[in-house]
Enzyme design. Sequence first.
Site, PDB file in Angstrom:
ATOM      1  CG  ASP A 199     -44.843 -12.543   0.901  1.00 44.07           C
ATOM      2  OD1 ASP A 199     -46.003 -13.020   0.996  1.00 44.07           O
ATOM      3  OD2 ASP A 199     -44.129 -12.692  -0.109  1.00 44.07           O
ATOM      4  CD  GLU A 243     -37.593 -15.140   0.537  1.00 43.84           C
ATOM      5  OE1 GLU A 243     -38.245 -14.123   0.824  1.00 43.84           O
ATOM      6  OE2 GLU A 243     -38.044 -16.049  -0.194  1.00 43.84           O
ATOM      7  CE1 TYR A 251     -41.784 -13.379   3.878  1.00 42.89           C
ATOM      8  CE2 TYR A 251     -39.579 -12.551   3.404  1.00 42.89           C
ATOM      9  CZ  TYR A 251     -40.727 -13.190   3.001  1.00 42.89           C
ATOM     10  OH  TYR A 251     -40.813 -13.689   1.734  1.00 42.89           O
TER      11      TYR A 251
END
Length: 370
Positions: free
Chosen positions: A143, A42, A125
Amino acid sequence: MTRSNSTEFPHWPERLLAWYAAHRRVLPWREDPRPYHVWISEMMLQQTQGKTVLPYFDRFIRAFPTVEAFAAADLQTVLKLWEGLGYYARVRNMHKAAQVVVSDWNGELPADYIALQTLPGVGPYTAAAITSIAFNQPHPVVDGNVLRVFARFWGVDDDIRGTKVQTSFVDRLTPVIEPVQDRSAFNQAVMELGALVCGPRRAECDACPLRPECVARRTDRVGELPFKSPSKPVPHYDIAVAVILDQGNVLIARREESKMLGGLWEFPGGKQESGEALAGTAVRETREETGLDVEIVTTLCTVKHAYSHFRITLTAFVCTVRGGTLCIPRPFAWVGLDELDRYPFPKANTRVIAALLAWDAKKETGAGWR
Ligand code: SF4
């Protein structure tokens, strides 16, 4: 599977999950979604396409198979593995975070949305991605792909650059993801849909599992959404650097860790001043940064590069030392050309190095500069 009561929960999550099961790409962090892998992937995927990330992820996990191995590594080794991915603050923060995970959490990333956000570089996030994908918790990830898909799906006109929209999407998606059994798949499915079907320039609505309810498709506004306010003009700078050669070695210096591109190595140089020739910039910057007076031998190359908030045109000059006293208040080294690949450099500098090696190879066949 989701609960099937259509008066309470929509059917589209079920269709989305079925589509994902049939179309998902095989990616290493999906095949072995342990928290460490999800975290590394990520972080690498922020601002970077999946196909670019794949070889980086592979090299990184081979070099550091565990959080402990990553935490114990030298930052220069870590930066070398990250070289070319950009946004180097990400990896410096990750390295610090790995050390915290080892010292405070026994080498295990916490399965807690809030606790994760106490780690350097982990925001809402990334915490949502780790807790949902690795621990199956009901935290929606939002996102760029997710913003685009749901701005179209819900027909949202607001500017998706604004944090208000991102927050409102998290709020709207939370009750959707809660009853879903496989939250990991749900979040990845939305991101995958944005990557494969509902693209920025092209939406394959006929192949989309969200088609029946999609507001943009029904109102013929797919091309208009999402709305993004115009980005600010990006400044451009002309940069000159000196590739200083002396007795077969070249001078490089390490950037301070607190600065942009911190910890990476570079050639002396800087921004062109008004009324200054680029060669003059290289000579002046070298004197200011190193105390050396240099003489220009030749123009080596010109490289254009875009960073997130500005662009540069970098001109590199091959130089020799004429005089002065070397004084650099940060780590520096004279290194052989065949040793340069041991050091992490910003991308624009790696292109200068490629030009330098080509130039040197040519000189080897003609009159040597040494
Ligand atoms: S129907 Fe079309 S616009 Fe709507 S979410 Fe699917 S691909 Fe995107």
